[in-house]
Design an enzyme around this catalytic site. Structure first.
Site, PDB file in Angstrom:
ATOM      1  N   SER A  64     126.711  16.725   3.044  1.00  0.00           N
ATOM      2  CA  SER A  64     126.467  17.479   1.807  1.00  0.00           C
ATOM      3  C   SER A  64     127.487  18.565   1.523  1.00  0.00           C
ATOM      4  O   SER A  64     127.474  19.128   0.425  1.00  0.00           O
ATOM      5  CB  SER A  64     125.064  18.089   1.813  1.00  0.00           C
ATOM      6  OG  SER A  64     124.171  17.159   1.274  1.00  0.00           O
ATOM      7  N   TYR A 189     129.167   8.181  -4.273  1.00  0.00           N
ATOM      8  CA  TYR A 189     128.414   9.253  -3.614  1.00  0.00           C
ATOM      9  C   TYR A 189     128.375   9.039  -2.094  1.00  0.00           C
ATOM     10  O   TYR A 189     128.611   9.976  -1.315  1.00  0.00           O
ATOM     11  CB  TYR A 189     126.990   9.315  -4.189  1.00  0.00           C
ATOM     12  CG  TYR A 189     126.115  10.312  -3.475  1.00  0.00           C
ATOM     13  CD1 TYR A 189     126.188  11.672  -3.763  1.00  0.00           C
ATOM     14  CD2 TYR A 189     125.229   9.902  -2.477  1.00  0.00           C
ATOM     15  CE1 TYR A 189     125.411  12.593  -3.083  1.00  0.00           C
ATOM     16  CE2 TYR A 189     124.450  10.815  -1.795  1.00  0.00           C
ATOM     17  CZ  TYR A 189     124.535  12.152  -2.095  1.00  0.00           C
ATOM     18  OH  TYR A 189     123.776  13.061  -1.406  1.00  0.00           O
ATOM     19  N   TYR A 242     119.638  24.091   1.862  1.00  0.00           N
ATOM     20  CA  TYR A 242     118.345  23.417   1.709  1.00  0.00           C
ATOM     21  C   TYR A 242     117.249  24.444   1.428  1.00  0.00           C
ATOM     22  O   TYR A 242     117.498  25.416   0.730  1.00  0.00           O
ATOM     23  CB  TYR A 242     118.034  22.548   2.949  1.00  0.00           C
ATOM     24  CG  TYR A 242     119.185  21.627   3.287  1.00  0.00           C
ATOM     25  CD1 TYR A 242     119.529  20.580   2.437  1.00  0.00           C
ATOM     26  CD2 TYR A 242     119.958  21.806   4.434  1.00  0.00           C
ATOM     27  CE1 TYR A 242     120.592  19.739   2.718  1.00  0.00           C
ATOM     28  CE2 TYR A 242     121.024  20.964   4.723  1.00  0.00           C
ATOM     29  CZ  TYR A 242     121.330  19.934   3.860  1.00  0.00           C
ATOM     30  OH  TYR A 242     122.392  19.120   4.136  1.00  0.00           O
ATOM     31  N   VAL A 260     124.133  17.624   6.700  1.00  0.00           N
ATOM     32  CA  VAL A 260     123.382  17.104   7.850  1.00  0.00           C
ATOM     33  C   VAL A 260     124.293  16.572   8.960  1.00  0.00           C
ATOM     34  O   VAL A 260     123.820  16.193  10.019  1.00  0.00           O
ATOM     35  CB  VAL A 260     122.328  16.040   7.456  1.00  0.00           C
ATOM     36  CG1 VAL A 260     121.240  16.628   6.586  1.00  0.00           C
ATOM     37  CG2 VAL A 260     122.973  14.830   6.814  1.00  0.00           C
TER      38      VAL A 260
END
Ligand code: GLU
Length: 314
Positions: A64, A189, A242, A260
């Protein structure tokens, strides 16, 4: 006064007991196999200095953190029209939340949840014939390092199991929030999530966000205006870690983006960028050791943008 290399070495030693803590992300099979006891940290400053500790040059899956770099490239290309398509509010939900997207009729809360990131990727797909290559080239150029790459095994592993992201992308398409073919957006993505970079390369790429005032080109501020950098930093502070962003803002008080893969990058406005990496994740999905390392650095340097005890590097 702190000498940066000594400070990073001291922090690396302090977090060593944490390297056995946390879990690996089981939902991306390839990442579940990574060796946990690894730690690296890299600092890049606006005055051109670098300091590293541990596995700072070991490439890892940025996951991310790619949402940050995709956002920067999309802002450079599309400008502020991007904000017509993506919001600037914390979602208060899991990063891969589906129901909120439906309830809000395809509106995406921010570019760091998967729904918002898929829209940003869609923007890149509209602007570049080969968006993942455009991103790769930008990252290589700002790293001054051609070694930045896409890990094909991680890509395949995630692409073959990205059912939830596919559901989000199709839902967005049903609300006409995605312009390109859903499969193309998902391919892009998943490739951007599979980018592999080291702490040093990530810190160099985030340095642009630390530039102050109108200093753009010479500080690698890239095509982003001061106002755009401020917006990205605000989003990192409020949405970058997050559902622990409030806790991180209180503990660290810096714009952060986490992935992650165990990386966390911090922007220190006016000073530089710092990236720490260790694969073990806490329940919110943030690296245990990397989070603690950045916290220790920010504390020692008095760097919180919400505090008032700034120290200086020698
Ligand atoms: N590729 C991951 C996903 O979309 C990114 C997860 C993350 O680092 O937050 O689920």
């Amino acid at each position: 006064m702190h000498e940066p290399t000594a400070l990073l070495a001291q922090i690396a030693a302090q977090v060593r007991p944490l390297l056995t803590h946390g879990d690996l992300p089981q939902y991306i099979p390839r990442l579940a196999q990574v060796k946990k006891a690894q730690f690296g940290m890299a600092l890049a400053t606006l005055d051109g200095r670098e300091a590293v500790a541990g596995d700072a040059d070991v490439p890892f899956s940025i996951q991310s953190i790619s949402k940050l770099f995709a956002l920067m490239l999309a802002l450079e290309r599309a400008g502020d029209t991007l904000w017509r398509r993506v919001g600037k509010e914390p979602s208060g939900m899991a990063f891969n939340e589906l129901v909120q997207v439906d309830q809000e009729r395809g509106a995406t809360r921010n570019p760091f949840i998967n729904a918002g990131a898929l829209v940003v990727t869609d923007v890149l797909c509209s602007h570049f014939a080969q968006p993942e290559l455009a991103l790769l080239q930008a990252l290589r150029s700002h790293s001054s390092d051609e070694a930045v790459d896409i890990d094909q095994a991680v890509f395949r592993s995630e692409r073959d199991s990205c059912h939830r992201n596919a559901a989000i992308a199709h839902l967005l398409k049903s609300y006409e929030r995605i312009d390109n073919d859903v499969e193309v957006v998902l391919d892009t993505y998943c490739r951007q999530c599979a980018l592999t970079m080291s702490c040093r390369q990530i810190a160099r790429n985030a340095l642009a966000l630390a530039a102050s005032g109108d200093a753009v080109a010479e500080q690698g501020g890239r095509g982003l205006s001061a106002a755009q950098r401020q917006t990205v930093n605000a989003l990192m502070l409020t949405c970058g870690t997050y559902n622990a962003a409030g806790d991180f803002a209180a503990r660290i008080g810096l714009p952060l983006k986490s992935g992650v893969g165990g990386g966390i990058v911090a922007v220190m406005p006016g000073v530089g960028a710092l990236c720490a990496w260790s694969p073990g994740l806490d329940a919110a999905g943030n690296s245990v050791a990397a989070g603690r390392a950045i916290e220790l650095f920010a504390q020692q340097m008095g760097l919180s943008v919400l505090g008032s005890s700034k120290q200086h590097l020698t």
